[in-house]
Design a protein around this motif. Structure first.
Motif, short mmCIF file in Angstrom:
data_model
loop_
_atom_site.label_atom_id
_atom_site.label_comp_id
_atom_site.label_asym_id
_atom_site.label_seq_id
_atom_site.Cartn_x
_atom_site.Cartn_y
_atom_site.Cartn_z
N GLU A 24 -11.38 31.57 38.65
CA GLU A 24 -9.74 31.95 37.23
C GLU A 24 -10.46 30.84 37.19
O GLU A 24 -10.48 30.19 35.51
N LYS A 25 -10.02 28.93 37.43
CA LYS A 25 -10.24 27.96 36.97
C LYS A 25 -11.80 28.08 35.90
O LYS A 25 -11.51 27.18 34.94
N ALA A 26 -13.12 28.39 36.32
CA ALA A 26 -13.35 28.62 35.99
C ALA A 26 -14.48 29.09 34.58
O ALA A 26 -14.30 28.85 33.82
N PHE A 27 -13.20 30.27 34.99
CA PHE A 27 -13.11 31.15 33.59
C PHE A 27 -12.11 30.71 32.34
O PHE A 27 -12.72 30.74 31.62
N ILE A 28 -11.26 29.70 33.08
CA ILE A 28 -10.55 29.43 32.08
C ILE A 28 -11.62 28.16 30.77
O ILE A 28 -11.12 27.82 29.89
N LYS A 29 -12.18 28.00 31.41
CA LYS A 29 -13.20 27.24 30.57
C LYS A 29 -13.94 27.95 30.08
O LYS A 29 -15.04 26.80 28.64
N ILE A 30 -14.45 28.99 30.00
CA ILE A 30 -14.86 29.61 29.38
C ILE A 30 -14.38 30.46 28.13
O ILE A 30 -13.71 31.16 28.62
N LYS A 169 -11.81 41.98 43.63
CA LYS A 169 -11.01 41.08 42.65
C LYS A 169 -11.94 40.34 41.75
O LYS A 169 -11.73 40.15 40.91
N VAL A 170 -12.92 40.07 42.32
CA VAL A 170 -13.62 38.93 41.42
C VAL A 170 -14.55 40.21 40.31
O VAL A 170 -14.51 39.59 39.24
N ASP A 171 -14.65 40.97 40.98
CA ASP A 171 -15.51 42.66 39.84
C ASP A 171 -14.11 42.25 38.47
O ASP A 171 -15.05 42.32 38.00
N SER A 172 -12.71 42.75 39.09
CA SER A 172 -12.02 43.09 37.78
C SER A 172 -11.62 41.98 36.67
O SER A 172 -11.98 42.25 36.11
N VAL A 176 -12.47 41.78 33.47
CA VAL A 176 -11.72 41.57 32.03
C VAL A 176 -11.91 40.17 31.35
O VAL A 176 -12.10 40.23 29.94
N LYS A 177 -12.15 39.17 31.74
CA LYS A 177 -13.54 38.18 31.05
C LYS A 177 -14.12 38.63 30.38
O LYS A 177 -14.25 38.37 29.00
N GLU A 178 -15.40 39.71 30.71
CA GLU A 178 -16.23 39.83 29.61
C GLU A 178 -15.76 40.45 28.43
O GLU A 178 -16.11 40.21 27.88
N ALA A 179 -14.77 42.03 29.05
CA ALA A 179 -14.13 42.66 27.12
C ALA A 179 -13.65 41.40 26.53
O ALA A 179 -13.72 41.71 25.15
N GLU A 180 -12.96 39.97 27.38
CA GLU A 180 -12.43 39.77 26.45
C GLU A 180 -13.28 38.52 25.64
O GLU A 180 -13.35 38.18 24.14
N ILE A 181 -14.88 38.25 26.08
CA ILE A 181 -15.89 37.65 25.13
C ILE A 181 -16.19 38.54 24.33
O ILE A 181 -16.69 37.45 23.13
N MET A 182 -16.73 39.73 24.58
CA MET A 182 -17.06 40.21 23.97
C MET A 182 -16.29 40.81 22.43
O MET A 182 -16.92 41.35 21.35
N LYS A 183 -15.09 40.94 22.66
CA LYS A 183 -14.34 41.29 21.59
C LYS A 183 -14.34 40.32 20.44
O LYS A 183 -13.98 39.49 20.29
N VAL A 184 -14.70 40.83 18.95
CA VAL A 184 -14.33 40.31 17.83
C VAL A 184 -13.49 39.89 17.52
O VAL A 184 -12.62 41.53 17.22
#
Length: 184
Positions: A24-30, A169-172, A176-184
């Motif tokens: 989760e900390k790593a994802f915050i930085k992306i 849990k990791v997959d879910s 969520v992060k993938e959808a957040e990144i790809m949302k324009v």
């Protein structure tokens, strides 16, 4: 259940929790399009000869979704802060107006979004590897205990169920992060 077995399972769960929180900390930085002060969390400024985190020498705000403003506590640090942001290699082009450093966060291109998704997937895979190594360690500890064969098999099944649930849990979190990144 045997106390030792319970201890092994609890420590394994703790280790897997640590993997999730690291992810989760790593994802915050992306970054995912919107400006955020966390984007500058890795920036270190030369503050009187010592490398100091940017957040400790300035106030970092996001006046809108595309702008980050950095208000240094000492005006003579503006140049240092600008250089530190450039050297951090975050893809930002800071500008200063004599009072503060202003960073316009460019919108993500499709190619950059795909790179960020790849980066997120790599982080998720690292978390899964960490979870699997916790499982391996737990199984090794269980085999070292002086317990009956049945108790050992049941404990190993419990460890595998923990591993499966944490992998899900990791997959879910990743989806969520993938959808957040790809949302324009």
């Amino acid at each position: 259940m045997d106390e030792e077995v319970k201890f092994v399972l609890d420590s394994t769960k703790e280790s897997m929790d640590a993997s999730i929180s690291h992810l989760e900390k790593a994802f915050i930085k992306i970054r995912a399009g919107k400006a955020s002060p966390i984007m500058l969390s890795s920036v270190m400024v030369d503050y009187y000869g010592a490398q100091t985190p940017l957040s400790q020498v300035s106030n970092i705000n996001t006046p809108d979704a595309r702008t980050i403003s950095v208000q240094p506590w000492e005006k003579n640090l503006i140049g240092e802060i600008e250089n530190a942001i450039m050297n951090a290699n975050l893809g930002f082009n800071p500008m200063n107006n004599g009072e503060m450093v202003i960073i316009n966060v460019p919108p993500l291109t499709e190619e950059r979004r795909k790179q960020l998704v790849k980066q997120a997937k790599a982080e998720a895979e690292d978390a899964k590897v960490s979870i699997r190594s916790a499982r391996q360690e737990a199984n090794k500890e269980l085999k070292a205990l002086e317990i009956s064969e049945d108790l050992l098999k049941n404990a190993e099944v419990d460890v595998q169920e923990l591993t499966d649930s944490y992998s899900k849990k990791v997959d879910s979190i990743l989806s969520v992060k993938e959808a957040e990144i790809m949302k324009v």
